[in-house]
Design an enzyme around this catalytic site. Structure first.
Site, mmCIF file in Angstrom:
data_model
loop_
_atom_site.group_PDB
_atom_site.id
_atom_site.type_symbol
_atom_site.label_atom_id
_atom_site.label_comp_id
_atom_site.label_asym_id
_atom_site.label_seq_id
_atom_site.Cartn_x
_atom_site.Cartn_y
_atom_site.Cartn_z
ATOM 1 N N SER A 143 46.131 14.203 72.443
ATOM 2 C CA SER A 143 46.240 15.506 73.033
ATOM 3 C C SER A 143 45.377 16.086 73.682
ATOM 4 O O SER A 143 44.833 16.927 74.173
ATOM 5 C CB SER A 143 46.226 16.718 71.675
ATOM 6 O OG SER A 143 47.481 16.411 70.293
ATOM 7 N N ARG A 158 41.412 14.144 82.444
ATOM 8 C CA ARG A 158 39.792 14.946 82.182
ATOM 9 C C ARG A 158 40.097 15.331 80.322
ATOM 10 O O ARG A 158 41.137 15.438 80.064
ATOM 11 C CB ARG A 158 40.053 16.036 83.093
ATOM 12 C CG ARG A 158 40.615 17.475 83.241
ATOM 13 C CD ARG A 158 41.101 17.771 83.974
ATOM 14 N NE ARG A 158 41.256 17.119 85.105
ATOM 15 C CZ ARG A 158 42.370 17.218 84.987
ATOM 16 N NH1 ARG A 158 43.562 17.584 84.071
ATOM 17 N NH2 ARG A 158 43.653 16.558 86.113
ATOM 18 N N ASP A 196 50.302 16.427 71.556
ATOM 19 C CA ASP A 196 50.798 16.664 70.663
ATOM 20 C C ASP A 196 52.336 17.984 70.583
ATOM 21 O O ASP A 196 53.093 18.158 69.810
ATOM 22 C CB ASP A 196 49.886 17.452 69.899
ATOM 23 C CG ASP A 196 49.294 19.360 71.429
ATOM 24 O OD1 ASP A 196 49.245 19.007 72.140
ATOM 25 O OD2 ASP A 196 48.099 19.111 71.028
HETATM 26 C C1 BGC Z 1 45.235 19.384 76.238
HETATM 27 C C2 BGC Z 1 46.479 19.267 75.879
HETATM 28 C C3 BGC Z 1 47.132 19.768 74.724
HETATM 29 C C4 BGC Z 1 47.098 20.936 74.126
HETATM 30 C C5 BGC Z 1 47.330 21.357 72.989
HETATM 31 C C6 BGC Z 1 44.809 21.241 75.983
HETATM 32 O O1 BGC Z 1 43.543 21.241 76.052
HETATM 33 O O2 BGC Z 1 45.032 19.421 77.373
HETATM 34 O O3 BGC Z 1 47.483 17.574 75.887
HETATM 35 O O4 BGC Z 1 48.483 19.307 74.027
HETATM 36 O O5 BGC Z 1 45.385 21.238 74.381
HETATM 37 O O6 BGC Z 1 46.209 20.881 72.408
#
Ligand code: BGC
Length: 476
Positions: A143, A158, A196
């Site tokens: 995620s 990143r 996610d």
């Molecule tokens: C991430 C996402 C993720 C979200 C919730 C963010 O910091 O970059 O990829 O879906 O958090 O978990």
């Protein structure tokens, strides 16, 4: 607040002005959001990554099979085995949770993958000891923003959510995980790397066909929705059929990194400056769970040190000075304090911070928590409204998951109020009527959603649709 002294009242008023986002501002943010979503899909790109995920269909409810899911969220690591049964939209799940050691988040890349592979191995050993199993198909919920040329590929753009592990950004994480799995001889093949939010979208659509958007409001925040390939200019070179669906992981946490519309306070600016990735995730840093407690802390320290009011005067606030010492559950507890004299809040401050706020200070703390929590919910609604407007969804369901959505008091209701303001819905005739767009608790995206995406991917490979498949041999 009748007996709150005048100077403290003035401070409260100042904070209200700083943290309140009115209807006009919500609308202006949403308008800009829509154009940024479009920009992210363009060839030139923008701040919001709008990552194509190669998840190219909604589930039908008929998916079947046994899958593993690995969920590397911000806080825990979870391994699940999911059996999609022959009963429509039904599944069985077994799962184990492992704590994600804090040191790993800023440690070495190898340590991370070794730890994850150890958890997978432990899971297989405890649930399938002595069995001769065929390879498990794994959906890996990673995620973080990742560029996916294929569904079994993901170059980390990143780190977010406070992670800062060297040697992973700019690299494909799949071979790193695969190498650690191979070293242990665990019978697992990675079938899909998923976000996610995409998992949430797909898992929710599995049981509710009105679901069109998947959101996470947790440690981080983000959303995914289904786009048509023909509306994704940056994929035009792939000549995919224009009406084929493609789930887009928006990575909307990066909205307004150029600071054009979001009403940032001096406290938001400090959070950004002191974070491992300054300049990134501007939207996320104003609304996600990781930052809500820190916002409260920064304001309180400022009111102690710099403002005329000098709250907690004469008390030692060393514990409060420690960055990230308060998490969003601390704010939740303040907002949930049922007592008129805020005695639970007083206990919280005493136990956690060794501070004894007076009555007026308690009033200020409560109001501040409300302001921070309300701002987060209202700004979140702008993202949902932007996707709905962009896609011209007049009615739909939005599946949402994450600690803030599930546990933060009033978050859902405040978000719904903001959505109504942005989208100019008329008043409800009956309070029980559904809103045209409802944000509802989602199915388990990182577990069941990952399994479903793995199943959908295997299905389309079987049908000969190899778009976005990197290693066909893994799908046998
Ligand atoms: C991430 C996402 C993720 C979200 C919730 C963010 O910091 O970059 O990829 O879906 O958090 O978990």
């Amino acid at each position: 607040m009748a007996d709150v002294p005048k100077d403290l009242l003035q401070e409260i008023k100042r904070l209200e002005e700083l943290f309140t986002v009115d209807k006009a501002k919500l609308k202006a943010i949403t308008k800009h959001f829509i154009s940024e979503l479009d920009k992210g899909l363009s060839v030139e790109g923008g701040s919001i990554p709008m990552n194509p995920t190669w998840c190219m269909a909604f589930p039908t409810g008929e998916e079947q099979g046994t899958f593993l899911a690995l969920d590397m969220g911000g806080t825990n690591l979870r391994v699940c085995e999911i059996i999609l049964t022959d009963q429509k939209s039904e599944f069985d799940i077994i799962q184990s949770k492992y704590r994600m050691p804090e040191e790993l988040k800023t440690g070495e890349s190898d340590e991370l993958w070794e730890y994850i592979a150890d958890c997978l191995q432990q899971f297989i050993e405890s649930h399938h000891a002595g069995e001769k199993t065929a390879n498990f198909h794994l959906g890996f919920t990673f995620s973080y923003p990742a560029t996916q040329d294929f569904i079994d590929h993901g170059v980390l753009q990143r780190w977010t959510k406070g992670f800062d592990i060297d040697g992973v950004e700019g690299k494909n994480v799949v071979p790193m995980l695969e190498a650690a799995i191979a070293k242990r001889g665990v019978p697992i093949k990675l079938t899909a790397l998923i976000n996610d939010t995409t998992g949430t979208l797909i898992a929710s659509a599995y049981t509710d066909t009105k679901m069109k958007i998947g959101c996470i409001f947790g440690t981080g925040c983000n959303a995914a929705y289904m786009e048509n390939c023909g509306s994704i200019p940056k994929l035009a070179h792939m000549n995919l059929p224009p009406d084929t669906p493609m789930a887009i992981n928006c990575e909307w946490g990066a909205f307004d990194n150029e600071h054009k519309v979001l009403p940032r306070t001096p406290y938001d600016i400090i959070i950004d400056k002191d974070s491992p990735r300054p300049g990134q995730q501007a939207f996320e840093k104003m609304i996600a769970g990781l930052y809500l407690g820190e916002l409260l802390r920064l304001v309180l320290v400022d009111l102690h040190d710099n403002k005329e009011v000098h709250i907690f005067e004469g008390q030692n606030i060393d514990k409060l000075r420690k960055a990230y010492t308060l998490d969003s559950s601390f704010l939740s507890l303040i907002e949930e304090d049922p007592f008129e004299n805020l005695s639970e809040t007083a206990d919280l401050f005493q136990n956690k911070l060794s501070i004894a706020p007076n009555k007026s200070e308690l009033e200020l703390i409560r109001r501040l928590a409300e302001l921070i929590g309300t701002r987060a919910a209202r700004l979140s609604a702008c993202g949902v409204a932007a996707i709905a407007k962009k896609k011209d969804y007049k009615t739909c369901h939005v599946g949402a998951d994450g600690s803030v959505f599930n546990k933060y008091p009033h978050f859902k209701q405040r978000g719904a109020v903001a959505l109504r303001e942005i989208l100019d819905w008329p008043d409800k005739k009956n309070p029980k009527d559904e809103d045209p767009i409802e944000i509802l608790a989602a199915e388990d995206g990182s577990g069941v959603g990952a399994a479903l995406i793995a199943a959908l991917t295997l299905k389309r490979v079987k049908e000969g649709n190899m778009a976005g498949i990197g290693h066909p041999e893994n799908y046998k």
